[in-house]
Design an enzyme around this catalytic site. Sequence first.
Site, PDB file in Angstrom:
ATOM      1  N   ASP A  60      27.333   9.870  62.374  1.00 38.76           N
ATOM      2  CA  ASP A  60      26.007  10.017  62.964  1.00 38.76           C
ATOM      3  C   ASP A  60      25.789   8.775  63.813  1.00 38.76           C
ATOM      4  O   ASP A  60      25.670   7.658  63.291  1.00 38.76           O
ATOM      5  CB  ASP A  60      24.942  10.115  61.861  1.00 38.76           C
ATOM      6  CG  ASP A  60      23.537  10.278  62.440  1.00 38.76           C
ATOM      7  OD1 ASP A  60      23.312   9.856  63.600  1.00 38.76           O
ATOM      8  OD2 ASP A  60      22.667  10.813  61.740  1.00 38.76           O
ATOM      9  N   VAL A  61      25.744   8.957  65.128  1.00 38.51           N
ATOM     10  CA  VAL A  61      25.748   7.802  66.042  1.00 38.51           C
ATOM     11  C   VAL A  61      24.504   6.920  65.920  1.00 38.51           C
ATOM     12  O   VAL A  61      24.490   5.796  66.409  1.00 38.51           O
ATOM     13  CB  VAL A  61      25.899   8.231  67.530  1.00 38.51           C
ATOM     14  CG1 VAL A  61      27.248   8.852  67.792  1.00 38.51           C
ATOM     15  CG2 VAL A  61      24.753   9.152  67.963  1.00 38.51           C
ATOM     16  N   ASN A  87      29.032  10.340  74.248  1.00 35.14           N
ATOM     17  CA  ASN A  87      28.633  11.657  74.753  1.00 35.14           C
ATOM     18  C   ASN A  87      27.608  12.363  73.859  1.00 35.14           C
ATOM     19  O   ASN A  87      26.872  13.227  74.329  1.00 35.14           O
ATOM     20  CB  ASN A  87      29.911  12.502  74.892  1.00 35.14           C
ATOM     21  CG  ASN A  87      29.622  13.981  75.010  1.00 35.14           C
ATOM     22  OD1 ASN A  87      29.224  14.455  76.077  1.00 35.14           O
ATOM     23  ND2 ASN A  87      29.780  14.722  73.915  1.00 35.14           N
ATOM     24  N   TYR A 153      13.798  12.859  76.453  1.00 31.75           N
ATOM     25  CA  TYR A 153      15.156  13.014  76.970  1.00 31.75           C
ATOM     26  C   TYR A 153      15.344  12.170  78.238  1.00 31.75           C
ATOM     27  O   TYR A 153      16.318  11.418  78.359  1.00 31.75           O
ATOM     28  CB  TYR A 153      15.414  14.500  77.254  1.00 31.75           C
ATOM     29  CG  TYR A 153      16.842  14.839  77.615  1.00 31.75           C
ATOM     30  CD1 TYR A 153      17.851  14.808  76.650  1.00 31.75           C
ATOM     31  CD2 TYR A 153      17.190  15.206  78.914  1.00 31.75           C
ATOM     32  CE1 TYR A 153      19.160  15.130  76.975  1.00 31.75           C
ATOM     33  CE2 TYR A 153      18.497  15.534  79.249  1.00 31.75           C
ATOM     34  CZ  TYR A 153      19.483  15.496  78.276  1.00 31.75           C
ATOM     35  OH  TYR A 153      20.780  15.818  78.602  1.00 31.75           O
ATOM     36  N   THR A 188      27.137  24.780  78.125  1.00 35.80           N
ATOM     37  CA  THR A 188      27.574  24.285  76.810  1.00 35.80           C
ATOM     38  C   THR A 188      26.622  24.864  75.757  1.00 35.80           C
ATOM     39  O   THR A 188      25.584  25.423  76.113  1.00 35.80           O
ATOM     40  CB  THR A 188      27.488  22.741  76.712  1.00 35.80           C
ATOM     41  OG1 THR A 188      26.104  22.363  76.708  1.00 35.80           O
ATOM     42  CG2 THR A 188      28.204  22.039  77.835  1.00 35.80           C
TER      43      THR A 188
END
Length: 248
Positions: A60-61, A87, A153, A188
């Site tokens: 988990d970044v 990413n 975002y 995606t």
Amino acid sequence: MKKFENSIVLITGGSGGIGAATARAFINEGAKVAIADILENEGEELASELGENARFFRLDVSIAAQWEATVAKVENTLGTISILVNNAGIAINKPILELTEEEYRKVIDINQVGVFLGMKQVLPSMLNATNGAIINISSLAGFRGTSRGSVAYSASKFALRGMTKAVALEMASKGIRVNTVHPGLIKTPLTMKDGRDEIINHLSTGIPMQRAGEASEVAKLVLFLAGDDASFSTGSEFILDGGQLAKL
Ligand code: NAD
């Protein structure tokens, strides 16, 4: 000899979408690839499909301790990381009056703090080797707001541009290059979830090339930036958007 035969690559969010396409492209060019993601089944499946040069690591970044443990594991099993692709990312598209503070912080934690933690964790080995490339995946939303409600975002993706330039300058004389990639609409799971391919078709009509991009097209740009072909590029922004930003 293939282009990335001596490279060890860590790709966050590597279990699907752009990350998975990038993992595939690096494997085809001879690299050893660590796929790091919270999606375990998809990540394990991809790693076994890609063969012995690919491994999955649960990460988990947004959690510093997990970064520390993952980088240690990757370096023990595959070798010193020479390429980092930050990413992993999420989008919570809601108008500001509906977006909660918790949701805002979640997007910033994953998309922005996660990239900070990743760079911090791999840089010591890269400095030791005086060699490295970091590619941070931003977005067109790193240049503008969107009408879909992108306060969190866009904030996170704008931030990556500043962070990338700051770290690129610190590392410019040390053999380490840091750049951002800014995809427009790419097909995606992020953009096609809940049967959203109709939205893709609709949105694509506003794109001069009249189509969404493929994850493999983003992967090609990432590989360019990771390799010697981009040896004089650092602190820069690389856009692939079918011409969208060219329009007023
Ligand atoms: P995706 O949803 O297919 O893939 C994102 C991956 O990140 C998933 O595998 C997910 O499990 C992983 N992830 C999410 N939270 C995580 C966490 N906390 N720790 C580790 N991994 C985590 O999306 P995608 O379209 O492939 O997006 C990849 C990147 O490209 C993202 O940063 C996204 O913002 C960016 N991007 C995508 C588009 C597009 O149109 N698809 C456009 C511009 C930018």
